[in-house]
Design a protein around this motif. Structure first.
Motif, PDB file in Angstrom:
ATOM      1  N   UNK A  43      -0.091 -16.676  -3.154  1.00 46.86           N
ATOM      2  CA  UNK A  43       0.250 -16.879  -4.568  1.00 46.86           C
ATOM      3  C   UNK A  43      -0.986 -17.379  -5.313  1.00 46.86           C
ATOM      4  N   UNK A  44      -1.705 -18.324  -4.741  1.00 47.66           N
ATOM      5  CA  UNK A  44      -2.893 -18.877  -5.395  1.00 47.66           C
ATOM      6  C   UNK A  44      -3.949 -17.806  -5.657  1.00 47.66           C
ATOM      7  N   UNK A  45      -4.082 -16.846  -4.725  1.00 50.36           N
ATOM      8  CA  UNK A  45      -5.085 -15.777  -4.858  1.00 50.36           C
ATOM      9  C   UNK A  45      -4.527 -14.533  -5.553  1.00 50.36           C
ATOM     10  N   UNK A  46      -3.256 -14.564  -5.925  1.00 46.89           N
ATOM     11  CA  UNK A  46      -2.583 -13.389  -6.507  1.00 46.89           C
ATOM     12  C   UNK A  46      -2.691 -12.185  -5.565  1.00 46.89           C
ATOM     13  N   UNK A  47      -2.450 -12.434  -4.281  1.00 45.42           N
ATOM     14  CA  UNK A  47      -2.488 -11.399  -3.249  1.00 45.42           C
ATOM     15  C   UNK A  47      -1.139 -10.684  -3.215  1.00 45.42           C
ATOM     16  N   UNK A  48      -0.945  -9.759  -4.123  1.00 43.49           N
ATOM     17  CA  UNK A  48       0.332  -9.062  -4.260  1.00 43.49           C
ATOM     18  C   UNK A  48       0.642  -8.248  -3.008  1.00 43.49           C
ATOM     19  N   UNK A  49      -0.356  -7.605  -2.449  1.00 48.04           N
ATOM     20  CA  UNK A  49      -0.135  -6.802  -1.239  1.00 48.04           C
ATOM     21  C   UNK A  49       0.354  -7.688  -0.089  1.00 48.04           C
ATOM     22  N   UNK A  50      -0.300  -8.818   0.121  1.00 51.78           N
ATOM     23  CA  UNK A  50       0.113  -9.741   1.170  1.00 51.78           C
ATOM     24  C   UNK A  50       1.510 -10.281   0.936  1.00 51.78           C
ATOM     25  N   UNK A  51       1.822 -10.635  -0.310  1.00 55.66           N
ATOM     26  CA  UNK A  51       3.157 -11.144  -0.640  1.00 55.66           C
ATOM     27  C   UNK A  51       4.224 -10.072  -0.422  1.00 55.66           C
ATOM     28  N   UNK A  52       3.907  -8.833  -0.752  1.00 55.83           N
ATOM     29  CA  UNK A  52       4.861  -7.739  -0.532  1.00 55.83           C
ATOM     30  C   UNK A  52       5.146  -7.577   0.958  1.00 55.83           C
ATOM     31  N   UNK A  53       4.123  -7.719   1.793  1.00 53.66           N
ATOM     32  CA  UNK A  53       4.305  -7.585   3.241  1.00 53.66           C
ATOM     33  C   UNK A  53       5.073  -8.772   3.825  1.00 53.66           C
ATOM     34  N   UNK A  54       4.845  -9.964   3.304  1.00 54.45           N
ATOM     35  CA  UNK A  54       5.518 -11.163   3.805  1.00 54.45           C
ATOM     36  C   UNK A  54       6.977 -11.235   3.359  1.00 54.45           C
ATOM     37  N   UNK A  55       7.295 -10.659   2.215  1.00 54.77           N
ATOM     38  CA  UNK A  55       8.609 -10.801   1.595  1.00 54.77           C
ATOM     39  C   UNK A  55       9.637  -9.836   2.155  1.00 54.77           C
ATOM     40  N   UNK A  56      10.843 -10.339   2.317  1.00 57.85           N
ATOM     41  CA  UNK A  56      11.986  -9.477   2.620  1.00 57.85           C
ATOM     42  C   UNK A  56      12.342  -8.716   1.344  1.00 57.85           C
ATOM     43  N   UNK A  57      12.887  -7.535   1.495  1.00 54.78           N
ATOM     44  CA  UNK A  57      13.311  -6.770   0.305  1.00 54.78           C
ATOM     45  C   UNK A  57      14.352  -7.525  -0.502  1.00 54.78           C
ATOM     46  N   UNK A  58      15.100  -8.402   0.164  1.00 50.29           N
ATOM     47  CA  UNK A  58      16.155  -9.181  -0.501  1.00 50.29           C
ATOM     48  C   UNK A  58      15.632 -10.464  -1.137  1.00 50.29           C
ATOM     49  N   UNK A  59      14.317 -10.673  -1.142  1.00 51.53           N
ATOM     50  CA  UNK A  59      13.750 -11.903  -1.700  1.00 51.53           C
ATOM     51  C   UNK A  59      14.378 -12.214  -3.054  1.00 51.53           C
TER      52      UNK A  59
END
Length: 160
Positions: A43-59
């Protein structure tokens, strides 16, 4: 409905768990705390790709802007800069793992960018927040499932 059941079980288990500070964590809790630290860094780095991979689709996120965000809404806001951090500190206070559900709780000092939704609401100043992140194991891998964060009113220096 299943999601609410998982959340209820997770929250109920916290009442019987020890806080992270002052108590040795088991290996599952230590691993989950490390994943939570990675989530904060993304979140601090605005790493959208990493957040998408870490997140469940139901987030699902109960955001400090007083609204609920879906997985897609959260990622879109990260991409557009509606969620953005100038600085971000997090202190984990409790880590609980029960089966395939993990809960991490603590406090944060989040300084939003001026152009972000929080920045426009509060200004680009350090904000005290309380947070809960819920993770679930899918095929042996932790995924970020839910979050609640709220801004704590009052002086910003009394958080620690």
């Amino acid at each position: 409905m299943r999601f609410l059941h998982v959340v209820a079980i997770s929250i109920a288990s916290i009442a019987s768990s020890s806080p992270a500070q002052g108590v040795g964590l088991g290996s599952a809790e230590t691993a989950l705390a490390a994943i939570d630290a990675r989530q904060k860094d993304m979140v601090a780095r605005a790493d959208v790709k990493g957040l998408a991979e870490l997140s469940a689709r139901e987030l699902t996120i109960n955001a400090p802007t007083n609204r609920i965000l879906s997985h897609n809404q959260f990622l879109a806001m990260m991409r557009s800069g509606q969620i953005g951090a100038e600085a971000f500190e997090r202190t984990v206070e409790s880590v609980t793992v029960v089966g395939d559900v993990g809960v991490v709780m603590g406090n944060e000092i989040f300084t939003p960018t001026a152009a972000s939704e929080l920045g426009r609401t509060y200004g680009a100043v350090p904000l005290k927040r309380r947070y809960t992140n819920i993770y679930r194991k899918y095929d042996g891998q932790w995924k970020w499932l839910a979050r609640h964060a709220n801004v704590v009113p009052g002086p910003k220096t009394d958080i620690r």
